[in-house]
Design a protein around this motif. Structure first.
Motif, PDB file in Angstrom:
ATOM      1  N   TRP A 134       0.840  -1.203   0.000  1.00 43.99           N
ATOM      2  CA  TRP A 134       0.000   0.000   0.000  1.00 43.99           C
ATOM      3  C   TRP A 134       0.877   1.258   0.000  1.00 43.99           C
ATOM      4  CZ3 TRP A 134      -0.760   3.952   3.717  1.00 43.99           C
ATOM      5  CH2 TRP A 134      -1.765   4.848   3.366  1.00 43.99           C
ATOM      6  N   GLY A 138      -0.426   2.101  -3.340  1.00 38.47           N
ATOM      7  CA  GLY A 138      -1.807   2.475  -3.023  1.00 38.47           C
ATOM      8  C   GLY A 138      -2.245   3.727  -3.768  1.00 38.47           C
ATOM      9  N   ASP A 149      -8.556   2.717  -0.638  1.00 34.17           N
ATOM     10  CA  ASP A 149      -8.213   1.627  -1.566  1.00 34.17           C
ATOM     11  C   ASP A 149      -9.067   0.398  -1.259  1.00 34.17           C
ATOM     12  OD1 ASP A 149      -5.854   2.236  -3.415  1.00 34.17           O
ATOM     13  OD2 ASP A 149      -5.209   3.108  -1.513  1.00 34.17           O
TER      14      ASP A 149
END
Lengths: 195, 184
Positions: A134, A138, A149
């Motif tokens: 992430w 992300g 997300d």
């Protein structure tokens, strides 16, 4: 008994200024408070983990242009007889946008099918990898972003619920600031894959 | 040795009564004794403060006796929403049976649970009746699942799908809270 004396003299034959504060009502009040609080005490604190079904809303006439599908992190729990691992893959619609990443499942977390260990299941390696993914890829990482997300969880139908929760818990590991929220919120929304 | 009555012994055997009265002593302490209340009040105040700090105004959330919940670290606070309990055999909505887990597992595929769907739709209609000034968009669409830890993913996903199709897209799973472990 049950009093507090305040000595302030009393010379010269005058009446003594000793006064006693009666402590009995105070003790009664404290005992009543304790009884009430003990009776209403909640010793087991429950919490929740959220999952969003991503159900589309009613059709709108304003939307003319088709929207490009968002990038989502697909977390697949592979549970075959000879291999147990997690596969992380960023996909846009059905197209893979990054190479899949394998995360091995530690042996300690494995139990007989359909059972759960006595200790809570924790997939720490998976949580670390998801957080790293992430942070690197992300879409909504800024503190001002009002969307989050999306993570899609793929599991075999026989996986016990304790393992499902452990994977969702790992997906919720990365957190970020969110507009209007007092404390950091999970960076991902989780939903289940229909398979 | 003879048994004697308890009492003072010193100078007790002086034969002259007026001398004995003088020397034996007649005062003595009062029978009533004052208790020191300071430590007791300190103790009570400490208990009250501790209990007030751990007090929860929201009360205890009823958990089905046959359900053993899993535990998680990254959780959110509980909220007031319809409760769906799934134990090893049954699906219950606020304590009322709304389906069987065995039937889903026998089918071996994800499916919509009609009884559960009907119950959840009734709850939705009740919300509309209780909130006449609000539109359908204001409906929170949240339900809480209490799922036994060994229930299979097939049952969980079937309940999840049924809830979503019945107007509850935000599904929360009730879990026990465990302290966070620092990941390094």
């Amino acid at each position: 008994m049950a009093g507090v004396s305040v000595d302030s003299g009393g010379k010269g034959g005058r009446r003594s200024l000793d006064s006693e504060i009666n402590m009995i009502p105070m003790i009664d009040l404290l005992v009543c408070c304790i009884s009430f609080l003990l009776l209403t005490a909640v010793w087991s604190h429950m919490a929740r983990v959220n999952a969003d079904a991503q159900v589309p809303g009613p059709p709108s006439t304003d939307q003319v242009e088709p929207q490009t599908p968002e990038k989502m992190l697909h977390v697949t729990m592979v549970t075959t007889s000879d291999d147990e691992k997690f596969v992380l893959e960023w996909r846009q619609g059905k197209t893979s946008v990054e190479a899949p990443i394998d995360v091995p499942r530690p042996h300690a977390d494995r139990v007989a099918p359909g059972t759960c260990p006595a200790e809570p299941v924790r997939f720490t390696d998976l949580a670390k990898k998801i957080e790293a993914e992430w942070t690197a890829r992300g879409t909504y990482r800024g503190a001002e972003a009002t969307k989050r997300d999306q993570a899609v969880l793929h599991t075999d139908n026989k996986v016990p619920f304790c393992d499902l929760i452990a994977v969702i818990d790992a997906i919720y590991q990365p957190k970020r600031e969110y507009p209007g929220a007092k404390k950091p919120v999970p960076a991902f929304n989780v939903t289940f894959s229909v398979n | 040795m003879a048994i004697h009555e308890p009492g003072r012994r010193l100078m007790h055997h002086v034969p002259l009564r007026f001398v004995r009265k003088r020397v034996e002593g007649g005062g003595g302490h009062s029978v009533s004794a004052a208790l020191n209340l300071t430590s007791m009040i300190d103790f009570l105040v400490t208990i009250v403060v501790f209990l007030l700090m751990t007090f929860s105004a929201s009360g205890e959330i009823p958990v089905d006796k046959s359900v053993k919940l899993p535990k998680a670290e990254n959780t959110m606070d509980m909220l007031d929403a319809p409760m769906v309990a799934i134990n090893g055999r049954q699906i219950l909505v606020d304590g009322h049976p709304a389906g069987s887990t065995g039937a889903i597992e026998d089918q071996g595929k994800m499916q919509r649970i009609d009884e559960l769907g009907a119950f959840l739709k009734t709850r939705r209609e009740q919300w509309k009746t209780l909130n006449p000034g609000k539109s359908s968009k204001d409906f929170p669409g949240v339900c809480v699942l209490q799922v036994h830890e060994t229930v299979s993913a097939l049952v969980v996903k079937s309940v999840f799908q049924t809830a979503a199709l019945s107007g509850y897209p935000n599904v929360s799973f009730m879990v026990g809270q465990i302290p966070k472990v620092e990941h390094h």
